[in-house]
Write an enzyme that holds these catalytic residues in place. Structure first.
Site, mmCIF file in Angstrom:
data_model
loop_
_atom_site.group_PDB
_atom_site.id
_atom_site.type_symbol
_atom_site.label_atom_id
_atom_site.label_comp_id
_atom_site.label_asym_id
_atom_site.label_seq_id
_atom_site.Cartn_x
_atom_site.Cartn_y
_atom_site.Cartn_z
ATOM 1 N N TYR A 317 51.072 31.995 41.244
ATOM 2 C CA TYR A 317 51.029 30.876 42.193
ATOM 3 C C TYR A 317 49.615 30.318 42.243
ATOM 4 C CZ TYR A 317 51.637 28.519 46.784
ATOM 5 O OH TYR A 317 51.691 27.616 47.811
ATOM 6 N N CYS A 318 49.487 28.997 42.048
ATOM 7 C CA CYS A 318 48.201 28.302 42.151
ATOM 8 C C CYS A 318 47.212 28.921 41.160
ATOM 9 C CB CYS A 318 47.711 28.354 43.601
ATOM 10 S SG CYS A 318 46.203 27.425 43.930
ATOM 11 N N LEU A 319 46.066 29.361 41.622
ATOM 12 C CA LEU A 319 45.070 29.968 40.759
ATOM 13 C C LEU A 319 45.616 31.234 40.096
ATOM 14 C CD1 LEU A 319 42.234 30.142 39.643
ATOM 15 C CD2 LEU A 319 41.453 31.007 41.850
ATOM 16 N N GLY A 321 48.566 31.487 38.974
ATOM 17 C CA GLY A 321 49.298 30.998 37.824
ATOM 18 C C GLY A 321 48.389 30.702 36.643
ATOM 19 N N LEU A 345 53.919 28.506 39.680
ATOM 20 C CA LEU A 345 54.148 27.709 40.885
ATOM 21 C C LEU A 345 52.890 26.924 41.219
ATOM 22 C CD1 LEU A 345 55.945 30.379 43.151
ATOM 23 C CD2 LEU A 345 56.944 28.864 41.412
#
Length: 586
Positions: A317-319, A321, A345
C-alpha cells in the site's frame, strides 16, 4: 635570449581533503536546517526562481497580457450582469463547497462569492500557459496563487461570511468563545506533542487494530503479525501485507466493520502484516535497502518457515507498494519465485508525473529537507502531514479554521481521522534516498535503480498483478499509478475506485456510494492509454474488495487446513498478541 618564466595558469590539484570540508558542511547544513524550520521545509530559492521565471516571461509576452486584460474586462461585465439579473456569473468547482449555504445567494454575499470565483479563475489563467515558463515553475506559481486565494476567500472572514454571522447571532457570540477555547486547546496539545482531542477513543489494540493475531517475528525495523484463522480451511498461499511506513499499518485494520485485514481473514486466507518501527534519531542510517531486507524479505523467510508455503501473495500500500515492486523485481532478477501475485494499492512505480507532491521535489527542496533531517536524524510526521494538508488546503486547513475556531464546532473524530493523526517518522537515509532515487531521478522506471549493486528492472516481473488507483488521490494520482502498464509485461488487472488515497482503499462491502471500474491487460498484451482505459473499463457499483477476492481466489490453490500460529521450533515463536509493540510507539 632569456626565457621568461611564468606561473602556471592552473593550480596543482589538491593532494588531500580541505581541512575545512567537515566544518563547512556542518555550518551549511545547520544554516539550511534553520531555514527549513522557519519555512516548514519550503525552499525560498525554489519559490523565487519559479516566480521570477513566470514574471519575466509574462513581462515579455504582450499577447498573453492582452488576453488577460480582455479576460478581466469580460469577467467584470459578467459580474455586472449578475448584479442586474441575479443569475450566477460562474459556478464553483464540484469539489468546492464553501458557498453551498443558501445564505450566499442573497446580496451582497452573492456578489462577494461570485467576484471571488471569477478572480480565482482569472488567476488560474494568469499563472498558466505563459510561454517559456518551465512546467515545474508554472505548477509552483499556480499552486502558491491558489493557496493565497484560498486564504483570502470571503468564507474565511467574519465581515464577509453570512453563515458565520448567523451562527454568531444564534449563539449570542458564544461560538467565538468556544472557538477560542478550541484554538487554545489545540495550541497546547501541539506544544506538548499530545494526540488530537478525541483520539483517546481510538486506541490500537482496544478499539482499532483489534483483529485477533500474534506477533510471530520482530527485528529492529518491523514486527510481523500473523492473524488467527476464522475459517475451517484456508487457501494454501498466505497473504503478506506491506503498508507504508509514513503512517501506521492499521489503516488496513481500523474498526472491525471496515477492517480489510479482518475481512480478508474471513475470506479464508492466512494473513500476515508488517507493523513498522517508528524511527528515532539512532535510526538515521536506515536506508531503503534496509527496509527491503528487514521488511518484506525477512517476512517472506518467516512466512515460509511458519506455513511451509512455496508461494505467497503480497500486497503493498502506497510507499509499501513501491517497496514491494522493488523487492519483487530484485527477486525476479535473482530467480527467487516465492511471490504468487502482487497487489499494489495506490502505489507509484513511475514518478515522472507524481502529481502535486512533485511541487515539493527539486534539488533545492530536497537539500532543505536533508538538512532538516541531518539535524534530527529523521523527518517528523508533522512535516509530511503539513505537505499533504497544503495539497488540499481548502478542505483540510481553512474549512477547519472556519468550523472549529470561528463556528466553535469541532468535527468528531472517526477511526480514519484518528489513524491519520497517529503519524510516524521517516529516517534520514531512507527518505533522502527515496526522494532522490524515485522522485528526482525516477530510477526505478528508468531501469537504473540498484539493489545489491546491480540494476533491477520491472520488466522482469511476470507474476499477475492487481493494481488499484483512486479517483481523487492527491498523493498517488491514478494516472501515475497506471503507468506500471508500460513497465512490466505481466498480466495486470487495473481498478479505479471512488474516493481518495485512504478512503478509496478503506472501502468495505456495504459502504454507501462506492463504485469502481475494472479492466484486465493480459500478459504481453498492448496497453491502453489512461483515457482509453477509462472509456473502455466497465463500471461496477459497490466495493472493489469483492472483485479482489475473486481475483485472488482465481490465483490460489484449493483450501487446506490452517497453519499453526508461529513456529517456535523454527525460531518464530509467538511473541505477544496483536497489534504488538511497534504500533504503540510515539
Amino acid at each position: 635570449m632569456a626565457t621568461l618564466m611564468t606561473a602556471p595558469l592552473t593550480a596543482e590539484p589538491d593532494q588531500g581533503h580541505d581541512p575545512l570540508d567537515g566544518l563547512a558542511e556542518t555550518m551549511d547544513r545547520a544554516s539550511f536546517a534553520a531555514i527549513a524550520q522557519m519555512t516548514h521545509g519550503l525552499s525560498p530559492a525554489t519559490l523565487a526562481q519559479a516566480f521570477s521565471d513566470w514574471a519575466m516571461h509574462l513581462a515579455v509576452s504582450p499577447g498573453k497580457r492582452a488576453q488577460l486584460a480582455a479576460k478581466a474586462v469580460r469577467k467584470n461585465l459578467r459580474l455586472a450582469e449578475h448584479l442586474t439579473d441575479g443569475k450566477p456569473a460562474i459556478l464553483p468547482l464540484p469539489q468546492d463547497h464553501r458557498f453551498d449555504d443558501p445564505a450566499w445567494q442573497a446580496q451582497p454575499w452573492s456578489l462577494l462569492s461570485q467576484a471571488f470565483l471569477l478572480n480565482q479563475q482569472w488567476w488560474h489563467a494568469a499563472t498558466t500557459g505563459v510561454m517559456g515558463v518551465t512546467a515545474h515553475h508554472e505548477a509552483i506559481v499556480e499552486f502558491v496563487a491558489r493557496q493565497m486565494l484560498d486564504m483570502m476567500a470571503p468564507s474565511n472572514f467574519l465581515l464577509t461570511n453570512p453563515v458565520l454571522q448567523q451562527r454568531i447571532a444564534d449563539t449570542g457570540g458564544q461560538c467565538l468563545v468556544e472557538g477560542a477555547h478550541l484554538l487554545l486547546e489545540d495550541m497546547v496539545n501541539a506544544m506538548r506533542g499530545d494526540p488530537s482531542p478525541g483520539s483517546d477513543g481510538f486506541i490500537a489494540g482496544e478499539t482499532v487494530a483489534v483483529t485477533p493475531g500474534k506477533v510471530v517475528y520482530r527485528n529492529r525495523l518491523m514486527e510481523m503479525i500473523q492473524y488467527a484463522p476464522t475459517t475451517g480451511t484456508v487457501r494454501p498461499e498466505p497473504v503478506l501485507i506491506i503498508p507504508a511506513w509514513i503512517m501506521k499499518y492499521y489503516i488496513l485494520d481500523l474498526s472491525p466493520e471496515n477492517s480489510l485485514i479482518r475481512w480478508l481473514v474471513g475470506q479464508g486466507y492466512t494473513v500476515f502484516a508488517i507493523s513498522w518501527h517508528n524511527p528515532e534519531s539512532a535510526d538515521r542510517d536506515l536506508d531503503m535497502d534496509a527496509y527491503r531486507r528487514f521488511g518484506p524479505l525477512a517476512a517472506l523467510d518467516a512466512i515460509g518457515a511458519i506455513t511451509g508455503a512455496a508461494k505467497t501473495h503480497a500486497l503493498g500500500y502506497c510507499l509499501g507498494g513501491t517497496l514491494l515492486a522493488v523487492t519483487a523485481a530484485a527477486m525476479a532478477r535473482d530467480g527467487d519465485e516465492r511471490l504468487a501475485s502482487l497487489t499494489l494499492l495506490a502505489a507509484q512505480t513511475d514518478f515522472s508525473e507524481p502529481g502535486e507532491l512533485g511541487l515539493f521535489i527539486d534539488e533545492a527542496q530536497i537539500n532543505l529537507l536533508e538538512s532538516l533531517m541531518w539535524s534530527r536524524g529523521y523527518l517528523d510526521s508533522g512535516q509530511m502531514g503539513g505537505a499533504f494538508q497544503l495539497l488540499r488546503s481548502n478542505d483540510l486547513i481553512w474549512s477547519r479554521v472556519l468550523n472549529t475556531y470561528l463556528m466553535g464546532k469541532r468535527e468528531p473524530l472517526n477511526d480514519l481521522m484518528a489513524w491519520n493523526a497517529d503519524g510516524t517518522r521517516m529516517p534520514y537515509a531512507m527518505h533522502s534516498g527515496y526522494l532522490r532515487s524515485f522522485f528526482l531521478e525516477d530510477s526505478l522506471a528508468e531501469g537504473q535503480y540498484e539493489v545489491d549493486g546491480r540494476a533491477i528492472s520491472l520488466t522482469a516481473l511476470h507474476a499477475p498483478m492487481f493494481v488499484v488507483g483512486t479517483e481523487r488521490d492527491h498523493v498517488a494520482p491514478w494516472r501515475s499509478v497506471y503507468k506500471i502498464h508500460g513497465l512490466t509485461p505481466a498480466d495486470i488487472m487495473f481498478v479505479l475506485t471512488s474516493g481518495g488515497h485512504n478512503a478509496g482503499i478503506v472501502s468495505e462491502p456495504g459502504h454507501p456510494g462506492r463504485h469502481f471500474s475494472m479492466l484486465e491487460r493480459p500478459a504481453q498484451a498492448h496497453s491502453l492509454s489512461p483515457d482509453e482505459w477509462l472509456a473502455s473499463a466497465p463500471g461496477h457499483d459497490g466495493s472493489w474488495w469483492l472483485a479482489w477476492s475473486d481475483w485472488l481466489g482465481a490465483h490460489s490453490g484449493e483450501p487446506v487446513p490452517p497453519p499453526p500460529m508461529g513456529a517456535a521450533d523454527k525460531g518464530y515463536p509467538p511473541l505477544g498478541d496483536a497489534p504488538g509493540l511497534y504500533v504503540l510507539e510515539r
